[in-house]
Design an enzyme around this catalytic site. Structure first.
Site, short mmCIF file in Angstrom:
data_model
loop_
_atom_site.label_atom_id
_atom_site.label_comp_id
_atom_site.label_asym_id
_atom_site.label_seq_id
_atom_site.Cartn_x
_atom_site.Cartn_y
_atom_site.Cartn_z
CB CYS A 87 -0.83 -4.31 -3.47
SG CYS A 87 -0.10 -4.37 -5.13
CB CYS A 90 2.77 -6.63 -4.05
SG CYS A 90 3.57 -5.56 -5.26
CB CYS A 101 6.03 2.05 -8.51
SG CYS A 101 6.81 2.84 -9.94
CB CYS A 107 4.09 -2.27 -2.71
SG CYS A 107 2.43 -2.69 -3.31
CG HIS A 114 9.01 5.73 -11.84
ND1 HIS A 114 9.60 4.62 -11.29
CD2 HIS A 114 9.61 5.93 -13.05
CE1 HIS A 114 10.51 4.14 -12.12
NE2 HIS A 114 10.53 4.92 -13.19
CB CYS A 115 12.16 10.63 -10.68
SG CYS A 115 13.06 12.02 -11.40
#
Length: 294
Positions: A87, A90, A101, A107, A114-115
């Site tokens: 990543c 990050c 995300c 990370c 993702h809700c």
């Protein structure tokens, strides 16, 4: 107004209602306020490695730097093109099943999705709570629909004369049934994912191992798959208490024969055998591949 003639029946309805309500609120609270777990420090680049990586312009050398760092880590999965899962935002090597995300801007270990309903990222730290939240929401809606349905029958047959009660009954029944149907499909889908030991992301894009993509790479069998999420103590399965196995950085594979050692450990074996220079390494032949996720 709608009343229950039997006091015992009324108490039973109230007890069941409040138990479901408490479990519903408890699991919802845990889903919201349990922050997603990020990879540990050993997966992050050191300042020296970060400088060396960023100052290097040659892709093959960048890839070597990532390989050297990942060699010490228990990583089995790669990108679709065989590169190290790294990543760049990050600045870390991604553990297996970890994804970035874009909403949380971090990370997340064993990220599922993702809700928006809980305004949180669902991953290793709160996936069990999310499943229980769906289950108790489903039972809550079913309970409301079941208790209101008999009064709906009375309304349909004309036994109810209070106009306000008619509206309340119709509204409650409609909302309860609507949410019940929606949650039933969602909960059923996640039950299927748990039974196969997959995340939502892995269901759409199979994890890539040394021998290529394998959607069943983490599938250990139905019972062990359940234990991965809920733990071995069955008395804790229905309570929103953390009991998932492991720390989210490493997950057992389906069969040792598929990946007896981490991908990078296989390179060490070739070097130890003295055949590292002669053997054709498909990893070295491939170009640098850095996973960029949104």
């Amino acid at each position: 107004s709608v009343t229950l003639s039997n006091p015992v029946e009324k108490v039973a309805y109230l007890v069941i209602f409040h138990v479901l309500f408490v479990l519903f609120v408890w699991t919802y609270w845990k889903s919201i306020f349990t922050l997603p777990v990020q990879p540990g420090k050993k997966y992050h680049m050191s300042y020296a490695d970060q400088e060396r990586y960023e100052n290097e312009e040659r892709p093959e050398v960048q890839r070597q730097i990532l390989t050297e760092i990942a060699r010490k880590l228990p990583v089995y999965t790669r990108t679709g093109s065989g590169g190290i899962r790294f990543c760049d935002r990050c600045q870390l090597i991604k553990p297996d099943r970890c994804h970035h995300c874009s909403v949380c801007a971090v990370c997340v270990l064993k990220m599922d999705h993702h809700c928006p309903w809980v305004n949180n990222c669902i991953g290793f730290s709160n996936y069990k709570f999310f499943l229980l939240f769906l289950a108790y929401s489903l039972l809550y809606c079913l309970y409301i629909a079941a208790t209101v349905f008999k009064y709906f029958i009375k309304y349909w047959t004309g036994e109810l004369t209070n106009g306000r009660s008619k509206f309340h009954i119709l509204f409650l029944l409609f909302v309860a049934v609507m949410f019940f149907v929606s949650l039933l499909f969602l909960f059923g889908y996640h039950c299927w994912l748990v039974s196969r030991n997959r995340s939502t992301l892995e269901a759409f894009s199979a994890p890539v191992f040394q021998n290529g993509p394998d959607k069943n790479g983490f599938n250990l069998g139905f019972v062990k798959n359940l234990q991965q999420v809920f733990g071995e103590e069955k008395k804790l399965w229905l309570l929103p208490i953390a009991s998932s196995q492991g720390d989210g950085h490493f997950f057992p594979l389906r069969a040792l024969c598929e990946a007896q050692n981490p991908l990078l450990a296989s390179e060490e074996q070739w070097e130890d055998d003295g055949t590292g220079e002669e053997a054709h390494d498909p990893i070295e032949a491939s170009s640098l591949a850095i996973e960029r996720e949104t």
